[in-house]
Write a protein that holds these residues in place. Structure first.
Motif, PDB file in Angstrom:
ATOM      1  N   GLU A 115      42.423  -4.497  40.854  1.00 41.51           N
ATOM      2  CA  GLU A 115      41.139  -3.812  40.972  1.00 41.51           C
ATOM      3  C   GLU A 115      40.254  -4.435  42.047  1.00 41.51           C
ATOM      4  OE1 GLU A 115      42.434  -4.938  38.209  1.00 41.51           O
ATOM      5  OE2 GLU A 115      42.768  -3.202  36.891  1.00 41.51           O
ATOM      6  N   ALA A 116      40.483  -5.711  42.335  1.00 39.90           N
ATOM      7  CA  ALA A 116      39.631  -6.401  43.306  1.00 39.90           C
ATOM      8  C   ALA A 116      39.690  -5.735  44.677  1.00 39.90           C
ATOM      9  CB  ALA A 116      40.046  -7.873  43.405  1.00 39.90           C
ATOM     10  N   VAL A 117      40.869  -5.218  45.070  1.00 41.33           N
ATOM     11  CA  VAL A 117      40.987  -4.618  46.395  1.00 41.33           C
ATOM     12  C   VAL A 117      40.143  -3.353  46.519  1.00 41.33           C
ATOM     13  CG1 VAL A 117      42.961  -3.096  45.955  1.00 41.33           C
ATOM     14  CG2 VAL A 117      42.689  -4.141  48.215  1.00 41.33           C
ATOM     15  N   GLU A 118      39.803  -2.769  45.385  1.00 43.27           N
ATOM     16  CA  GLU A 118      39.009  -1.539  45.405  1.00 43.27           C
ATOM     17  C   GLU A 118      37.518  -1.820  45.250  1.00 43.27           C
ATOM     18  OE1 GLU A 118      39.270   2.860  43.272  1.00 43.27           O
ATOM     19  OE2 GLU A 118      39.902   1.081  42.159  1.00 43.27           O
ATOM     20  N   LYS A 119      37.156  -2.915  44.550  1.00 46.44           N
ATOM     21  CA  LYS A 119      35.756  -3.121  44.189  1.00 46.44           C
ATOM     22  C   LYS A 119      35.113  -4.357  44.812  1.00 46.44           C
ATOM     23  CE  LYS A 119      36.451  -0.925  39.666  1.00 46.44           C
ATOM     24  NZ  LYS A 119      36.364  -1.101  38.184  1.00 46.44           N
ATOM     25  N   ALA A 120      35.896  -5.388  45.130  1.00 45.72           N
ATOM     26  CA  ALA A 120      35.309  -6.654  45.572  1.00 45.72           C
ATOM     27  C   ALA A 120      34.872  -6.583  47.032  1.00 45.72           C
ATOM     28  CB  ALA A 120      36.316  -7.785  45.386  1.00 45.72           C
ATOM     29  N   ALA A 121      33.988  -7.530  47.394  1.00 49.11           N
ATOM     30  CA  ALA A 121      33.599  -7.655  48.798  1.00 49.11           C
ATOM     31  C   ALA A 121      34.832  -8.019  49.627  1.00 49.11           C
ATOM     32  CB  ALA A 121      32.518  -8.731  48.933  1.00 49.11           C
ATOM     33  N   ALA A 122      34.870  -7.546  50.852  1.00 52.85           N
ATOM     34  CA  ALA A 122      36.083  -7.694  51.662  1.00 52.85           C
ATOM     35  C   ALA A 122      35.743  -8.012  53.111  1.00 52.85           C
ATOM     36  CB  ALA A 122      36.914  -6.414  51.580  1.00 52.85           C
ATOM     37  N   ARG A 123      36.732  -8.560  53.805  1.00 52.24           N
ATOM     38  CA  ARG A 123      36.704  -8.663  55.255  1.00 52.24           C
ATOM     39  C   ARG A 123      37.512  -7.492  55.804  1.00 52.24           C
ATOM     40  NH1 ARG A 123      32.769 -11.096  57.155  1.00 52.24           N
ATOM     41  NH2 ARG A 123      33.913 -11.259  59.128  1.00 52.24           N
ATOM     42  N   VAL A 124      36.961  -6.836  56.838  1.00 52.55           N
ATOM     43  CA  VAL A 124      37.590  -5.619  57.370  1.00 52.55           C
ATOM     44  C   VAL A 124      37.819  -5.780  58.865  1.00 52.55           C
ATOM     45  CG1 VAL A 124      37.400  -3.115  57.598  1.00 52.55           C
ATOM     46  CG2 VAL A 124      36.378  -4.261  55.626  1.00 52.55           C
ATOM     47  N   GLY A 125      38.993  -5.368  59.317  1.00 50.24           N
ATOM     48  CA  GLY A 125      39.298  -5.331  60.741  1.00 50.24           C
ATOM     49  C   GLY A 125      39.783  -3.949  61.134  1.00 50.24           C
ATOM     50  N   TRP A 126      39.570  -3.542  62.406  1.00 47.78           N
ATOM     51  CA  TRP A 126      40.002  -2.223  62.886  1.00 47.78           C
ATOM     52  C   TRP A 126      40.316  -2.285  64.368  1.00 47.78           C
ATOM     53  CZ3 TRP A 126      35.208  -3.631  61.272  1.00 47.78           C
ATOM     54  CH2 TRP A 126      34.157  -3.578  62.209  1.00 47.78           C
ATOM     55  N   GLN A 127      41.108  -1.350  64.813  1.00 47.64           N
ATOM     56  CA  GLN A 127      41.554  -1.334  66.214  1.00 47.64           C
ATOM     57  C   GLN A 127      41.997   0.078  66.595  1.00 47.64           C
ATOM     58  OE1 GLN A 127      44.013  -4.615  67.985  1.00 47.64           O
ATOM     59  NE2 GLN A 127      45.574  -3.037  68.049  1.00 47.64           N
ATOM     60  N   VAL A 128      41.741   0.449  67.853  1.00 49.54           N
ATOM     61  CA  VAL A 128      42.109   1.771  68.372  1.00 49.54           C
ATOM     62  C   VAL A 128      43.408   1.680  69.164  1.00 49.54           C
ATOM     63  CG1 VAL A 128      41.480   3.530  70.073  1.00 49.54           C
ATOM     64  CG2 VAL A 128      39.778   2.710  68.442  1.00 49.54           C
ATOM     65  N   ARG A 129      44.302   2.627  68.918  1.00 52.10           N
ATOM     66  CA  ARG A 129      45.505   2.810  69.744  1.00 52.10           C
ATOM     67  C   ARG A 129      45.740   4.313  69.872  1.00 52.10           C
ATOM     68  NH1 ARG A 129      50.648   0.224  70.637  1.00 52.10           N
ATOM     69  NH2 ARG A 129      51.727   1.511  72.190  1.00 52.10           N
ATOM     70  N   GLY A 130      45.448   4.856  71.061  1.00 51.23           N
ATOM     71  CA  GLY A 130      45.579   6.296  71.243  1.00 51.23           C
ATOM     72  C   GLY A 130      44.652   7.045  70.309  1.00 51.23           C
ATOM     73  N   HIS A 131      45.196   8.044  69.593  1.00 49.02           N
ATOM     74  CA  HIS A 131      44.359   8.810  68.657  1.00 49.02           C
ATOM     75  C   HIS A 131      44.453   8.263  67.234  1.00 49.02           C
ATOM     76  CE1 HIS A 131      47.660  11.336  66.816  1.00 49.02           C
ATOM     77  NE2 HIS A 131      48.264  10.980  67.938  1.00 49.02           N
ATOM     78  N   TYR A 132      44.888   7.016  67.104  1.00 47.10           N
ATOM     79  CA  TYR A 132      44.979   6.367  65.792  1.00 47.10           C
ATOM     80  C   TYR A 132      43.953   5.242  65.681  1.00 47.10           C
ATOM     81  CZ  TYR A 132      49.478   8.754  65.486  1.00 47.10           C
ATOM     82  OH  TYR A 132      50.453   9.704  65.467  1.00 47.10           O
ATOM     83  N   LEU A 133      43.405   5.127  64.476  1.00 46.07           N
ATOM     84  CA  LEU A 133      42.533   4.007  64.145  1.00 46.07           C
ATOM     85  C   LEU A 133      43.233   3.191  63.069  1.00 46.07           C
ATOM     86  CD1 LEU A 133      39.657   2.671  64.441  1.00 46.07           C
ATOM     87  CD2 LEU A 133      39.037   3.987  62.408  1.00 46.07           C
ATOM     88  N   ALA A 134      43.655   1.985  63.437  1.00 45.12           N
ATOM     89  CA  ALA A 134      44.292   1.083  62.476  1.00 45.12           C
ATOM     90  C   ALA A 134      43.213   0.261  61.775  1.00 45.12           C
ATOM     91  CB  ALA A 134      45.277   0.172  63.197  1.00 45.12           C
ATOM     92  N   PHE A 135      43.403   0.012  60.494  1.00 42.28           N
ATOM     93  CA  PHE A 135      42.406  -0.769  59.742  1.00 42.28           C
ATOM     94  C   PHE A 135      43.102  -1.633  58.701  1.00 42.28           C
ATOM     95  CE2 PHE A 135      43.221   2.734  56.946  1.00 42.28           C
ATOM     96  CZ  PHE A 135      43.025   2.250  55.662  1.00 42.28           C
TER      97      PHE A 135
END
Length: 304
Positions: free
Chosen positions: A221-241
């Motif tokens: 449940e922690a992955v859905e509710k707890a505070a998190a560190r988030v990363g993201w990156q663009v490649r073409g028409h995709y957004l990786a996260f």
């Protein structure tokens, strides 16, 4: 008295032949010159006519030859295009009938095949680098509703800019202390993904939206509710996260090196160099615009 005799007729004298005095000819003009001049004038007129006739006739011959040449060329083209009778028509090769193996990832128009779960998470174990422990894949999901993987303004932004698919999975780190959800958003083109990328950080900082973790049953449940560190990156028409939480639900410090390594493993090594490189093999896909650790931030938990 005797009569006198008539007079004896006298012979008529012959016509006197007059001597014709010849007129001396002009030294500059002789009879032959007159005739030659007359002939030259007539010949000049005839010669000029012959020149025009020759020119017109030559042009007609050239036109006829050009038309004939075109007709012959067309006939030869038709004969070259048509195989001889009894000879089978050449069949296209495999290279001509099959599409290229790669895709240009800058747009969905040139990369039309949808993502699949198997493409991103082919098994229960995910090894991102040879010799390193594997991540354990707990649950996967694919959906045409991108709002399932985000909330608030981030979800609205994704939908507004043409996101039509999200594929994500929840994994446990090799040490077992972290849970993470990572995946790809499928947007219209590279311009739309760049607009989303540029808006994510302000929206997270202003708490106007967040990425959603995908719960995978007990003790996740922690992955859905707890505070998190988030990363993201663009490649073409995709957004990786990738969002990372502690398995015990505790807050992750900003300088947590393990969380940063997890984001690098999933975004750069797996999704970019693995999944999208395979998809773009042989294509002209745009390269990442920045490292995933440069586009990362913290997000609040649902209970904060």
């Amino acid at each position: 008295m005797p009569q006198p005799l008539p007079p004896t007729p006298q012979p008529v004298p012959a016509a006197t032949t007059r001597t014709t005095v010849p007129i001396p000819a002009s030294p500059s003009l002789r009879a032959t010159d007159v005739s030659e001049l007359s002939r030259n004038r007539r010949g000049g007129r005839r010669g000029g006519g012959r020149v025009w006739q020759t020119l017109i006739g030559g042009a007609a011959v050239l036109l006829l030859l050009s038309l004939t040449g075109l007709a012959v060329a067309a006939l030869l083209d038709e004969r070259a295009a048509a195989p001889p009778a009894g000879q089978p028509t050449a069949q296209p090769t495999v290279a001509e009938t099959n599409p290229p193996s790669g895709s240009d990832l800058d747009s969905r128009d040139t990369d039309q095949a949808p993502l699949t779960v198997k493409e991103l998470f082919p098994g229960k174990q995910l090894v991102v680098t040879d010799g390193k422990p594997a991540y354990r894949v707990l649950k996967t999901q694919t959906s045409a509703n991108c709002a399932l993987a985000a909330t608030g303004e981030i979800a609205d932004l994704l939908v507004r800019l043409g996101c039509n698919q999200v594929v994500r999975g929840t994994l446990r780190s090799p040490d077992g202390d972290h849970l993470l959800t990572a995946g790809l958003f499928n947007l219209t083109d590279v311009a739309s993904t760049q607009r989303v990328r540029d808006r994510i950080r302000p929206l997270l900082d202003e708490r106007q939206g967040r990425f959603r973790g995908l719960a995978a049953g007990d003790d996740t449940e922690a992955v859905e509710k707890a505070a998190a560190r988030v990363g993201w990156q663009v490649r073409g028409h995709y957004l990786a996260f990738c969002l990372v939480t502690r398995a015990d639900g505790e807050r992750i410090p900003t300088d947590d090196t393990v969380a940063r390594e997890i984001m690098y493993d999933l975004i750069e090594l797996h999704l970019n160099r693995g999944v999208l490189d395979r998809r773009a093999a042989g294509g002209t896909a745009a390269q990442p615009t920045g490292g995933p650790t440069d586009d990362s931030a913290g997000q609040q938990g649902t209970g904060d």
